[in-house]
Design a protein around this motif. Structure first.
Motif, PDB file in Angstrom:
ATOM      1  N   PRO A 144      37.503  48.579  40.408  1.00  0.00           N
ATOM      2  CA  PRO A 144      38.710  48.609  39.589  1.00  0.00           C
ATOM      3  C   PRO A 144      38.687  47.478  38.557  1.00  0.00           C
ATOM      4  O   PRO A 144      38.220  46.371  38.848  1.00  0.00           O
ATOM      5  CB  PRO A 144      39.839  48.399  40.605  1.00  0.00           C
ATOM      6  CG  PRO A 144      39.198  47.770  41.784  1.00  0.00           C
ATOM      7  CD  PRO A 144      37.765  48.221  41.801  1.00  0.00           C
ATOM      8  N   LEU A 145      39.165  47.774  37.370  1.00  0.00           N
ATOM      9  CA  LEU A 145      39.169  46.770  36.306  1.00  0.00           C
ATOM     10  C   LEU A 145      40.191  45.660  36.555  1.00  0.00           C
ATOM     11  O   LEU A 145      40.181  44.657  35.859  1.00  0.00           O
ATOM     12  CB  LEU A 145      39.456  47.434  34.956  1.00  0.00           C
ATOM     13  CG  LEU A 145      38.326  48.275  34.389  1.00  0.00           C
ATOM     14  CD1 LEU A 145      38.778  48.972  33.110  1.00  0.00           C
ATOM     15  CD2 LEU A 145      37.102  47.434  34.117  1.00  0.00           C
ATOM     16  N   GLY A 146      41.052  45.838  37.532  1.00  0.00           N
ATOM     17  CA  GLY A 146      42.074  44.852  37.823  1.00  0.00           C
ATOM     18  C   GLY A 146      41.609  43.709  38.705  1.00  0.00           C
ATOM     19  O   GLY A 146      42.403  42.848  39.061  1.00  0.00           O
ATOM     20  N   GLN A 147      40.320  43.661  39.062  1.00  0.00           N
ATOM     21  CA  GLN A 147      39.841  42.555  39.879  1.00  0.00           C
ATOM     22  C   GLN A 147      39.909  41.264  39.079  1.00  0.00           C
ATOM     23  O   GLN A 147      39.631  41.237  37.885  1.00  0.00           O
ATOM     24  CB  GLN A 147      38.413  42.808  40.341  1.00  0.00           C
ATOM     25  CG  GLN A 147      38.296  43.918  41.341  1.00  0.00           C
ATOM     26  CD  GLN A 147      36.867  44.080  41.831  1.00  0.00           C
ATOM     27  OE1 GLN A 147      35.989  43.295  41.523  1.00  0.00           O
ATOM     28  NE2 GLN A 147      36.640  45.126  42.609  1.00  0.00           N
ATOM     29  N   LEU A 148      40.240  40.201  39.761  1.00  0.00           N
ATOM     30  CA  LEU A 148      40.475  38.928  39.088  1.00  0.00           C
ATOM     31  C   LEU A 148      39.239  38.428  38.339  1.00  0.00           C
ATOM     32  O   LEU A 148      39.334  37.917  37.228  1.00  0.00           O
ATOM     33  CB  LEU A 148      40.951  37.887  40.100  1.00  0.00           C
ATOM     34  CG  LEU A 148      41.368  36.542  39.527  1.00  0.00           C
ATOM     35  CD1 LEU A 148      42.522  36.716  38.550  1.00  0.00           C
ATOM     36  CD2 LEU A 148      41.741  35.589  40.633  1.00  0.00           C
ATOM     37  N   TRP A 149      38.054  38.580  38.920  1.00  0.00           N
ATOM     38  CA  TRP A 149      36.854  38.060  38.269  1.00  0.00           C
ATOM     39  C   TRP A 149      36.503  38.855  37.016  1.00  0.00           C
ATOM     40  O   TRP A 149      35.969  38.298  36.055  1.00  0.00           O
ATOM     41  CB  TRP A 149      35.672  38.007  39.241  1.00  0.00           C
ATOM     42  CG  TRP A 149      35.091  39.329  39.615  1.00  0.00           C
ATOM     43  CD1 TRP A 149      35.538  40.173  40.596  1.00  0.00           C
ATOM     44  CD2 TRP A 149      33.957  39.953  39.031  1.00  0.00           C
ATOM     45  NE1 TRP A 149      34.750  41.286  40.651  1.00  0.00           N
ATOM     46  CE2 TRP A 149      33.763  41.181  39.707  1.00  0.00           C
ATOM     47  CE3 TRP A 149      33.082  39.614  38.008  1.00  0.00           C
ATOM     48  CZ2 TRP A 149      32.736  42.046  39.385  1.00  0.00           C
ATOM     49  CZ3 TRP A 149      32.055  40.481  37.709  1.00  0.00           C
ATOM     50  CH2 TRP A 149      31.889  41.679  38.389  1.00  0.00           C
ATOM     51  N   ILE A 150      36.826  40.132  36.989  1.00  0.00           N
ATOM     52  CA  ILE A 150      36.562  40.945  35.793  1.00  0.00           C
ATOM     53  C   ILE A 150      37.564  40.592  34.694  1.00  0.00           C
ATOM     54  O   ILE A 150      37.192  40.400  33.538  1.00  0.00           O
ATOM     55  CB  ILE A 150      36.611  42.443  36.131  1.00  0.00           C
ATOM     56  CG1 ILE A 150      35.469  42.798  37.082  1.00  0.00           C
ATOM     57  CG2 ILE A 150      36.527  43.282  34.864  1.00  0.00           C
ATOM     58  CD1 ILE A 150      35.516  44.210  37.602  1.00  0.00           C
ATOM     59  N   LEU A 151      38.833  40.490  35.056  1.00  0.00           N
ATOM     60  CA  LEU A 151      39.847  40.104  34.072  1.00  0.00           C
ATOM     61  C   LEU A 151      39.618  38.682  33.569  1.00  0.00           C
ATOM     62  O   LEU A 151      39.739  38.412  32.366  1.00  0.00           O
ATOM     63  CB  LEU A 151      41.241  40.223  34.682  1.00  0.00           C
ATOM     64  CG  LEU A 151      41.726  41.643  34.978  1.00  0.00           C
ATOM     65  CD1 LEU A 151      43.068  41.598  35.688  1.00  0.00           C
ATOM     66  CD2 LEU A 151      41.813  42.443  33.707  1.00  0.00           C
ATOM     67  N   GLY A 152      39.255  37.800  34.478  1.00  0.00           N
ATOM     68  CA  GLY A 152      38.992  36.416  34.088  1.00  0.00           C
ATOM     69  C   GLY A 152      37.827  36.296  33.127  1.00  0.00           C
ATOM     70  O   GLY A 152      37.885  35.566  32.138  1.00  0.00           O
ATOM     71  N   SER A 153      36.753  37.024  33.416  1.00  0.00           N
ATOM     72  CA  SER A 153      35.597  36.962  32.519  1.00  0.00           C
ATOM     73  C   SER A 153      35.912  37.591  31.165  1.00  0.00           C
ATOM     74  O   SER A 153      35.397  37.144  30.136  1.00  0.00           O
ATOM     75  CB  SER A 153      34.376  37.637  33.150  1.00  0.00           C
ATOM     76  OG  SER A 153      34.614  39.011  33.360  1.00  0.00           O
TER      77      SER A 153
ATOM     78  N   MET B 161      29.572  36.735  36.502  1.00  0.00           N
ATOM     79  CA  MET B 161      28.828  37.984  36.605  1.00  0.00           C
ATOM     80  C   MET B 161      27.706  37.876  37.637  1.00  0.00           C
ATOM     81  O   MET B 161      27.384  38.856  38.316  1.00  0.00           O
ATOM     82  CB  MET B 161      28.239  38.367  35.236  1.00  0.00           C
ATOM     83  CG  MET B 161      29.274  38.692  34.217  1.00  0.00           C
ATOM     84  SD  MET B 161      30.271  40.089  34.752  1.00  0.00           S
ATOM     85  CE  MET B 161      31.739  39.801  33.802  1.00  0.00           C
ATOM     86  N   GLY B 162      27.114  36.694  37.751  1.00  0.00           N
ATOM     87  CA  GLY B 162      26.064  36.506  38.765  1.00  0.00           C
ATOM     88  C   GLY B 162      26.600  36.497  40.167  1.00  0.00           C
ATOM     89  O   GLY B 162      25.973  37.010  41.094  1.00  0.00           O
ATOM     90  N   ALA B 163      27.760  35.895  40.360  1.00  0.00           N
ATOM     91  CA  ALA B 163      28.342  35.795  41.707  1.00  0.00           C
ATOM     92  C   ALA B 163      28.952  37.118  42.143  1.00  0.00           C
ATOM     93  O   ALA B 163      28.910  37.474  43.323  1.00  0.00           O
ATOM     94  CB  ALA B 163      29.410  34.702  41.727  1.00  0.00           C
ATOM     95  N   LYS B 164      29.540  37.874  41.214  1.00  0.00           N
ATOM     96  CA  LYS B 164      30.219  39.157  41.492  1.00  0.00           C
ATOM     97  C   LYS B 164      31.049  39.082  42.775  1.00  0.00           C
ATOM     98  O   LYS B 164      30.777  39.778  43.744  1.00  0.00           O
ATOM     99  CB  LYS B 164      29.212  40.287  41.593  1.00  0.00           C
ATOM    100  CG  LYS B 164      28.626  40.694  40.294  1.00  0.00           C
ATOM    101  CD  LYS B 164      27.820  41.958  40.457  1.00  0.00           C
ATOM    102  CE  LYS B 164      26.578  41.702  41.153  1.00  0.00           C
ATOM    103  NZ  LYS B 164      25.327  41.669  40.642  1.00  0.00           N
ATOM    104  N   PRO B 165      32.072  38.239  42.811  1.00  0.00           N
ATOM    105  CA  PRO B 165      32.865  38.118  44.031  1.00  0.00           C
ATOM    106  C   PRO B 165      33.739  39.344  44.260  1.00  0.00           C
ATOM    107  O   PRO B 165      34.920  39.342  43.998  1.00  0.00           O
ATOM    108  CB  PRO B 165      33.700  36.863  43.773  1.00  0.00           C
ATOM    109  CG  PRO B 165      33.807  36.791  42.297  1.00  0.00           C
ATOM    110  CD  PRO B 165      32.555  37.394  41.737  1.00  0.00           C
ATOM    111  N   VAL B 166      33.141  40.390  44.774  1.00  0.00           N
ATOM    112  CA  VAL B 166      33.843  41.642  44.986  1.00  0.00           C
ATOM    113  C   VAL B 166      34.514  41.635  46.343  1.00  0.00           C
ATOM    114  O   VAL B 166      33.985  41.278  47.321  1.00  0.00           O
ATOM    115  CB  VAL B 166      32.881  42.843  44.883  1.00  0.00           C
ATOM    116  CG1 VAL B 166      33.601  44.136  45.175  1.00  0.00           C
ATOM    117  CG2 VAL B 166      32.275  42.859  43.519  1.00  0.00           C
TER     118      VAL B 166
END
Length: 81
Positions: A17-26, A76-81
């Protein structure tokens, strides 16, 4: 310029989902770092042509831009999913 669109497309293909914090933060970091880099390029062009400009502020823009892109690479390297 295509990086945000291709990144969002890849995230969609994976199914995250695009709503993940790491995606929005990046995405926010990318916008700030890109605006900082463009602003720095404009200021450096003005400095090159007229010799007028504040070198300290140019250094600050360069640091913001550089740290922003390194932070994106880390997220992007960590991808904390």
């Amino acid at each position: 310029l295509s990086m945000p669109f291709t990144g969002w497309w890849l995230v969609h293909l994976v199914g995250w989902p695009l709503g993940q914090l790491w995606i929005l933060g990046s995405s926010v970091i990318y916008a700030v770092a890109t605006l900082s880099a463009v602003w720095l390029l404009v200021r450096l062009d003005r400095l090159w042509t007229s010799g007028v400009g504040n070198r300290t502020f140019n250094l600050a823009l360069a640091i913001v831009s550089g740290v922003g892109f390194v932070a994106i690479a880390a997220l992007m390297g960590a991808k904390p999913v």
